[in-house]
Scaffold this active site. Structure first.
Site, PDB file in Angstrom:
ATOM      1  N   THR A   1       5.600   0.961   8.731  1.00 43.68           N
ATOM      2  CA  THR A   1       6.855   1.712   8.885  1.00 43.68           C
ATOM      3  C   THR A   1       7.167   2.050  10.352  1.00 43.68           C
ATOM      4  O   THR A   1       6.278   2.102  11.198  1.00 43.68           O
ATOM      5  CB  THR A   1       6.765   3.036   8.098  1.00 43.68           C
ATOM      6  OG1 THR A   1       5.567   3.705   8.480  1.00 43.68           O
ATOM      7  CG2 THR A   1       6.747   2.788   6.609  1.00 43.68           C
TER       8      THR A   1
ATOM      9  N   LYS B   1      -3.734   2.106  -2.291  1.00 41.38           N
ATOM     10  CA  LYS B   1      -3.343   3.194  -1.381  1.00 41.38           C
ATOM     11  C   LYS B   1      -4.363   3.316  -0.241  1.00 41.38           C
ATOM     12  O   LYS B   1      -5.569   3.107  -0.451  1.00 41.38           O
ATOM     13  CB  LYS B   1      -3.268   4.509  -2.187  1.00 41.38           C
ATOM     14  CG  LYS B   1      -3.038   5.760  -1.362  1.00 41.38           C
ATOM     15  CD  LYS B   1      -1.670   5.774  -0.683  1.00 41.38           C
ATOM     16  CE  LYS B   1      -1.560   6.944   0.301  1.00 41.38           C
ATOM     17  NZ  LYS B   1      -0.431   6.764   1.246  1.00 41.38           N
TER      18      LYS B   1
ATOM     19  N   SER C   1       0.824  -1.207   0.000  1.00 38.25           N
ATOM     20  CA  SER C   1       0.000   0.000   0.000  1.00 38.25           C
ATOM     21  C   SER C   1       0.861   1.260   0.000  1.00 38.25           C
ATOM     22  O   SER C   1       1.837   1.368   0.741  1.00 38.25           O
ATOM     23  CB  SER C   1      -0.897  -0.011   1.236  1.00 38.25           C
ATOM     24  OG  SER C   1      -1.714   1.126   1.236  1.00 38.25           O
TER      25      SER C   1
ATOM     26  N   GLY D   1       0.447  11.561   4.240  1.00 39.40           N
ATOM     27  CA  GLY D   1      -0.782  12.092   4.847  1.00 39.40           C
ATOM     28  C   GLY D   1      -2.028  11.498   4.231  1.00 39.40           C
ATOM     29  O   GLY D   1      -3.068  12.160   4.142  1.00 39.40           O
TER      30      GLY D   1
ATOM     31  N   GLY E   1      11.461  -3.638   3.852  1.00 35.38           N
ATOM     32  CA  GLY E   1      12.803  -3.633   3.278  1.00 35.38           C
ATOM     33  C   GLY E   1      13.123  -4.745   2.300  1.00 35.38           C
ATOM     34  O   GLY E   1      14.290  -4.929   1.938  1.00 35.38           O
TER      35      GLY E   1
ATOM     36  N   THR F   1       9.031  -0.150  -0.923  1.00 35.00           N
ATOM     37  CA  THR F   1      10.056   0.846  -1.250  1.00 35.00           C
ATOM     38  C   THR F   1      10.951   0.400  -2.407  1.00 35.00           C
ATOM     39  O   THR F   1      11.355   1.219  -3.236  1.00 35.00           O
ATOM     40  CB  THR F   1      10.896   1.136   0.022  1.00 35.00           C
ATOM     41  OG1 THR F   1      10.004   1.631   1.031  1.00 35.00           O
ATOM     42  CG2 THR F   1      11.976   2.153  -0.228  1.00 35.00           C
TER      43      THR F   1
ATOM     44  N   ASN G   1       8.585   8.661   4.755  1.00 37.03           N
ATOM     45  CA  ASN G   1       7.462   9.271   4.047  1.00 37.03           C
ATOM     46  C   ASN G   1       6.414   9.737   5.044  1.00 37.03           C
ATOM     47  O   ASN G   1       6.211   9.121   6.091  1.00 37.03           O
ATOM     48  CB  ASN G   1       6.861   8.303   3.017  1.00 37.03           C
ATOM     49  CG  ASN G   1       5.748   7.449   3.597  1.00 37.03           C
ATOM     50  OD1 ASN G   1       4.611   7.890   3.715  1.00 37.03           O
ATOM     51  ND2 ASN G   1       6.085   6.220   3.995  1.00 37.03           N
TER      52      ASN G   1
ATOM     53  N   LYS H   1      -2.831  -4.772   9.733  1.00 38.79           N
ATOM     54  CA  LYS H   1      -1.436  -4.375   9.501  1.00 38.79           C
ATOM     55  C   LYS H   1      -0.849  -3.833  10.793  1.00 38.79           C
ATOM     56  O   LYS H   1      -1.245  -2.769  11.275  1.00 38.79           O
ATOM     57  CB  LYS H   1      -1.397  -3.312   8.402  1.00 38.79           C
ATOM     58  CG  LYS H   1      -0.008  -2.946   7.960  1.00 38.79           C
ATOM     59  CD  LYS H   1      -0.052  -2.281   6.606  1.00 38.79           C
ATOM     60  CE  LYS H   1       1.316  -1.907   6.115  1.00 38.79           C
ATOM     61  NZ  LYS H   1       1.249  -1.344   4.765  1.00 38.79           N
TER      62      LYS H   1
ATOM     63  N   CYS I   1      -3.036   4.703  12.048  1.00 40.01           N
ATOM     64  CA  CYS I   1      -3.541   6.084  11.962  1.00 40.01           C
ATOM     65  C   CYS I   1      -3.797   6.642  13.368  1.00 40.01           C
ATOM     66  O   CYS I   1      -4.166   5.893  14.274  1.00 40.01           O
ATOM     67  CB  CYS I   1      -4.861   6.120  11.195  1.00 40.01           C
ATOM     68  SG  CYS I   1      -4.750   5.361   9.588  1.00 40.01           S
TER      69      CYS I   1
HETATM   70  C1  LIG Z   1       5.425   6.339   0.053  1.00 39.88           C
HETATM   71  C2  LIG Z   1       4.785   5.331   0.962  1.00 39.88           C
HETATM   72  C3  LIG Z   1       3.417   5.399   1.216  1.00 39.88           C
HETATM   73  C4  LIG Z   1       2.808   4.457   2.064  1.00 39.88           C
HETATM   74  N1  LIG Z   1       1.444   4.519   2.275  1.00 39.88           N
HETATM   75  C5  LIG Z   1       0.842   3.573   3.048  1.00 39.88           C
HETATM   76  C6  LIG Z   1      -0.581   3.576   3.221  1.00 39.88           C
HETATM   77  O1  LIG Z   1      -1.312   4.387   2.662  1.00 39.88           O
HETATM   78  N2  LIG Z   1      -1.132   2.618   4.041  1.00 39.88           N
HETATM   79  C7  LIG Z   1      -0.353   1.661   4.661  1.00 39.88           C
HETATM   80  O2  LIG Z   1      -0.890   0.803   5.379  1.00 39.88           O
HETATM   81  N3  LIG Z   1       0.998   1.630   4.482  1.00 39.88           N
HETATM   82  C8  LIG Z   1       1.590   2.549   3.697  1.00 39.88           C
HETATM   83  N4  LIG Z   1       2.968   2.507   3.509  1.00 39.88           N
HETATM   84  C9  LIG Z   1       3.752   1.438   4.161  1.00 39.88           C
HETATM   85  C10 LIG Z   1       4.043   0.287   3.182  1.00 39.88           C
HETATM   86  O3  LIG Z   1       2.845  -0.277   2.699  1.00 39.88           O
HETATM   87  C11 LIG Z   1       4.917  -0.809   3.835  1.00 39.88           C
HETATM   88  O4  LIG Z   1       4.192  -1.442   4.868  1.00 39.88           O
HETATM   89  C12 LIG Z   1       6.225  -0.275   4.421  1.00 39.88           C
HETATM   90  O5  LIG Z   1       6.768   0.722   3.577  1.00 39.88           O
HETATM   91  C13 LIG Z   1       7.283  -1.383   4.636  1.00 39.88           C
HETATM   92  O6  LIG Z   1       7.647  -2.037   3.444  1.00 39.88           O
HETATM   93  P1  LIG Z   1       8.870  -1.575   2.476  1.00 39.88           P
HETATM   94  O7  LIG Z   1      10.074  -1.355   3.349  1.00 39.88           O
HETATM   95  O8  LIG Z   1       9.029  -2.679   1.483  1.00 39.88           O
HETATM   96  O9  LIG Z   1       8.430  -0.292   1.816  1.00 39.88           O
HETATM   97  C14 LIG Z   1       3.591   3.440   2.663  1.00 39.88           C
HETATM   98  C15 LIG Z   1       4.965   3.376   2.399  1.00 39.88           C
HETATM   99  C16 LIG Z   1       5.569   4.293   1.561  1.00 39.88           C
HETATM  100  C17 LIG Z   1       7.044   4.182   1.295  1.00 39.88           C
END
Ligand SMILES: Cc1cc2nc3c(=O)[nH]c(=O)nc-3n(C[C@H](O)[C@H](O)[C@H](O)COP(=O)(O)O)c2cc1C
Length: 315
Positions: free
Chosen positions: A200, A53, A27, A80, A254, A276, A77, A172, A137
């Site tokens: 995150t 998203k 997402s 919002g 990651g 990412t 990030n 999540k 949130c």
């Molecule tokens: C730009 C960006 C926007 C994100 N938006 C959301 C979101 O809207 N809802 C959500 O549950 N997680 C969101 N995440 C978290 C990711 O879905 C993911 O759980 C987190 O980045 C860890 O995985 P990664 O290290 O592979 O990115 C976002 C992450 C990034 C980098």
């Protein structure tokens, strides 16, 4: 190129859904499923599922810039939750998605328990395959602490969403809390079908000349390879709670290579998320899929599920 027989090795089942590969596009990293399909060579078919998203009840414009900032081995990030609102997503966006191509999962967000429930109700009455609840949130009515940082508040969100839908419900979990296992236990009692582990980690980067945070929102979520060891540990901790309940996990945080994905599967994840990494290599999924197949063959395994939770702890 993965030939057909190899591809069958990647097919897995997740909460009753058929995933063509164990990869889930995460997402916020692929918009509403259409974003990366503009990249030549990218296809949603390389993933078992795509998480849309984060979506709220009303449209949101998101935070002031900067919304992202690169950090060592990762990024922060604070978008919002920019999104056009649940009604628009269901009425205008879902009809444009190819549900034969992959599974699509809604990512639902809210600033109150009532908002989560209402967004869930809207998605329940749609072709979406599953609902992922982003409990990270802030709870606006109760001081702004993230729901997901507290087991009781997390369970209340899950309970409210559960009442609205019989579709697969994936919670999540946040790493920004003291006892992720207790949180997982409470969410299972509240009716979750699965977990996504982890969202995150909160972080800050400072512009030393301006002596101000780089991110418009001051702080944001750290993702990318920097968080992988934390994510692997949390995935294994949640797996210890889940395994007796048959509750599957989408491990994430990651993942950039097949070896990363394999670590999460061995730690206990049944599927793995890629977020990412897509920003700097939109075609990374093919490489991860090929690497998983090569590993399975090398270890004379025929399917991904044979690897899940096979971690042998030292001592
Ligand atoms: C730009 C960006 C926007 C994100 N938006 C959301 C979101 O809207 N809802 C959500 O549950 N997680 C969101 N995440 C978290 C990711 O879905 C993911 O759980 C987190 O980045 C860890 O995985 P990664 O290290 O592979 O990115 C976002 C992450 C990034 C980098």
């Amino acid at each position: 190129m993965v030939h057909k027989v190899q591809k069958d090795m990647l097919v897995s089942e997740f909460c009753g859904m058929r995933f063509d590969t164990p990869l889930v596009l995460l997402s916020g990293c692929v918009g509403f499923g259409e974003e990366y399909t503009r990249v030549k060579g990218f296809t949603n078919r390389d993933a078992g599922a795509v998480c849309l998203k984060g979506t709220t009840l009303e449209p949101r414009l998101g935070n002031p810039p900067h919304r992202v900032c690169e950090t060592p081995q990762g990024m922060i990030n604070a978008i919002g939750l920019q999104n056009p609102g649940a009604r628009h997503v269901v009425d205008e966006i879902l009809p444009t998605l190819d549900f034969d191509e992959t599974r699509f999962i809604a990512n639902i967000s809210g600033s109150s328990i009532e908002e989560y429930a209402e967004v869930a109700r809207i998605f329940d009455d749609s072709p979406i395959d599953a609902l992922e609840v982003n409990i990270s949130c802030p709870n606006v009515k109760e001081g702004g602490m993230a729901f997901g940082n507290d087991p009781d508040m997390s369970a209340r969100v899950v309970e409210a969403v559960r009442k609205q839908t019989e579709k697969p419900l994936i919670t999540k979990l946040s790493p920004n809390q003291t006892d992720i296992q207790e949180n997982a236990r409470r969410c299972i009692e509240a009716g979750t079908d699965a977990f996504a582990v982890i969202n995150t980690l909160m972080g800050m980067a400072i512009d030393i000349e301006a002596r101000a945070p780089i991110i418009g929102n001051n702080q944001g979520g750290l993702s990318g390879p920097a968080i992988k060891p934390v994510a692997v540990l949390k995935t294994h901790q949640v797996y210890q709670v889940c395994r007796d309940h048959g509750i599957p996990i989408i491990g994430q945080g990651g993942i950039t290579t097949a070896d990363d994905a394999l670590e999460f599967l061995i730690a206990g994840a049944s599927a793995v998320g890629v977020g990412t990494a897509l920003f700097y290599d939109p075609l990374v999924c093919k490489k991860i899929n090929d690497g998983i197949v090569a590993y399975l063959e090398r270890h004379e395994l025929t399917e991904v599920s044979q690897l899940v939770g096979t971690l042998v702890l030292n001592g």
